[in-house]
Every structure is written in C-alpha cells, then in structure tokens.
Design an enzyme around this catalytic site. Structure first.
Site, PDB file in Angstrom:
ATOM      1  N   GLU A  79       0.823  -1.214   0.000  1.00 49.31           N
ATOM      2  CA  GLU A  79       0.000   0.000   0.000  1.00 49.31           C
ATOM      3  C   GLU A  79       0.857   1.263   0.000  1.00 49.31           C
ATOM      4  O   GLU A  79       1.845   1.363   0.710  1.00 49.31           O
ATOM      5  CB  GLU A  79      -0.934   0.009   1.225  1.00 49.31           C
ATOM      6  CG  GLU A  79      -1.917  -1.148   1.252  1.00 49.31           C
ATOM      7  CD  GLU A  79      -2.917  -1.118   0.088  1.00 49.31           C
ATOM      8  OE1 GLU A  79      -3.084  -0.056  -0.547  1.00 49.31           O
ATOM      9  OE2 GLU A  79      -3.523  -2.183  -0.168  1.00 49.31           O
ATOM     10  N   CYS A 143      -7.776  -1.891   7.795  1.00 51.56           N
ATOM     11  CA  CYS A 143      -6.394  -1.965   7.318  1.00 51.56           C
ATOM     12  C   CYS A 143      -5.840  -0.573   7.057  1.00 51.56           C
ATOM     13  O   CYS A 143      -4.721  -0.234   7.465  1.00 51.56           O
ATOM     14  CB  CYS A 143      -6.312  -2.838   6.065  1.00 51.56           C
ATOM     15  SG  CYS A 143      -6.629  -4.571   6.453  1.00 51.56           S
ATOM     16  N   HIS A 162      -1.473  -5.818   1.731  1.00 52.49           N
ATOM     17  CA  HIS A 162      -2.728  -6.569   1.628  1.00 52.49           C
ATOM     18  C   HIS A 162      -2.446  -7.927   0.985  1.00 52.49           C
ATOM     19  O   HIS A 162      -1.735  -8.002  -0.029  1.00 52.49           O
ATOM     20  CB  HIS A 162      -3.750  -5.802   0.788  1.00 52.49           C
ATOM     21  CG  HIS A 162      -4.739  -5.051   1.630  1.00 52.49           C
ATOM     22  ND1 HIS A 162      -4.918  -3.699   1.560  1.00 52.49           N
ATOM     23  CD2 HIS A 162      -5.624  -5.504   2.577  1.00 52.49           C
ATOM     24  CE1 HIS A 162      -5.865  -3.335   2.427  1.00 52.49           C
ATOM     25  NE2 HIS A 162      -6.300  -4.404   3.047  1.00 52.49           N
TER      26      HIS A 162
END
Ligand code: PCA
Length: 210
Positions: A79, A143, A162
């Site tokens: 991310e 998250c 992820h």
C-alpha cells in the site's frame, strides 16, 4: 533491530485470515537483522488505533509492517497511502460497527504515505517470482486505519501489505459459484505469502527509506 509485524483476526465471511496466520507464524523468528514480534489486531474500528498504538509503544520497533486480507486481489498489494477516513463500505467490523464517512482523527492529516520503499518492495517480490503490485488505496476499513495510525504515532518506517486469499480459502469461499459455472476468487499460497513477507522485511532493513 525489531520489527512489529501485525495481522488481523478473521472477519466478515472469512473463517481464517492469512495475515493472522503469518503474524503468528513469524512471531519470534529472526529475519536478517530483525527480531520479529508478531501481533494480531482486532477487526474493530474502535480498537485498532489503541491496540496498535500500545503495541508500538511497548515494542518500540525499528519497522512496522502490518498485513491484512483483501479477498479478490490476485497479488501481494504493497500500500502506498492511508486516508484519514473510516467507512465500513458495507462490511461491519467484528463488533457490528458500520461507520460511514467518518475521520480516523478529526485533527489529523488528510492522508499519510507509507514510509517503506513501496516500489522497491514490489520490485523485490516480482524479481522473486511472486505476484505483487503497488496499491494506491488501502480502502477505508481497518487496514487503512492501521497504516494511518502507525504513521501518526511513530517515526519508524511503516508500511502495509494486503494479502490475497489462500487457495484453500478461495476453494471454500468460491464453492457455490464454481459449481454452477462461475469463477473462483484469485489466491496465493500461504507459503508464498510467507516468503514474500520475509523478502519485504529483508528489503526494508537493507534500506528502509530508499
Ligand atoms: N482486512 C480488512 C480488515 C481486516 C483485514 O484483514 C481490510 O482490508 O481493511
């Protein structure tokens, strides 16, 4: 050096969570120069910041790498950014909370970039033959919350990955669709995900800020 490696407990329709399994598996391992402290976070909007914040305070890590499940993704997703947004998007947390269009911290920055070398991490995984990509959104569920919190409370490099479903999860969760001619969701084997996390930790300790 110490790395705090977090995963999440199972949530929604998922009976397991690969991020929980990897945080548990890698807890106590030494990877390169890193002693890994694995912790499992609750999938509860009201508790993420507090639990992760106090783990960071206790462990005082040199690196924070958090993980979570993103069913439907076909690759490890490193991310790039966490938004100052909380929105359950139709998936209530494990306490039944379903916030809409709220802020994690009303006084905080609109967003925080991950402070690990996101592109280099993805290149490392691709070179090892592991499907991976930069993800430009961590969503607005727990998250995203974890990455935003880590970047708010520590100057140590912090990132989020992820994870796809495992093949076993894809087979079980895709059963109904698959047996009537539909498709099975994408997956990556847990051992491959495990190797990917080891490679990411090695990459980050070599040069956390590059
Ligand atoms: N995935 C969810 C929350 C917990 C998890 O493993 C997310 O992507 O926000």
């Amino acid at each position: 050096m110490t790395v705090l490696l977090t995963g999440y407990e199972p949530f929604a329709e998922h009976e397991t969570n690969p991020s929980e399994r990897l945080a548990t598996r890698l807890d106590g391992e030494r990877i390169g120069r890193h002693d890994v402290i694995g912790r499992v976070l609750p999938v509860e909007f009201d508790r993420v910041s507090e639990e992760l914040g106090s783990a960071i305070e206790r462990v005082d890590p040199d690196l924070v790498l958090s993980m979570g499940l993103a069913a439907g993704r076909s690759a490890m997703g490193v991310e790039r950014v966490a938004l100052n947004v909380v929105d359950a998007g139709g998936t209530p947390d494990n306490d039944g909370a379903s916030p809409r269009d709220e802020r994690i911290d009303p006084d905080g920055a609109d967003a925080h970039l991950a402070s690990i070398p996101v592109v280099a991490c993805v290149e490392t995984l691709l070179e090892a033959g592991i499907p991976a990509r930069v993800s430009n959104t961590a969503g607005t569920h727990c998250c995203n919350h974890a990455l935003y919190t880590a970047r708010s409370v520590t100057d140590a490099p912090a990132g989020f990955v992820h994870l796809p479903l495992t093949p076993e999860m894809a087979a079980s969760e895709g059963r109904e669709a698959a047996t009537s001619g539909g498709s099975v969701p994408p997956s990556v084997a847990l051992d491959t995900q495990h190797r990917a996390i080891e490679l990411l930790l090695e990459r980050c300790q070599n040069d956390p800020s590059e």
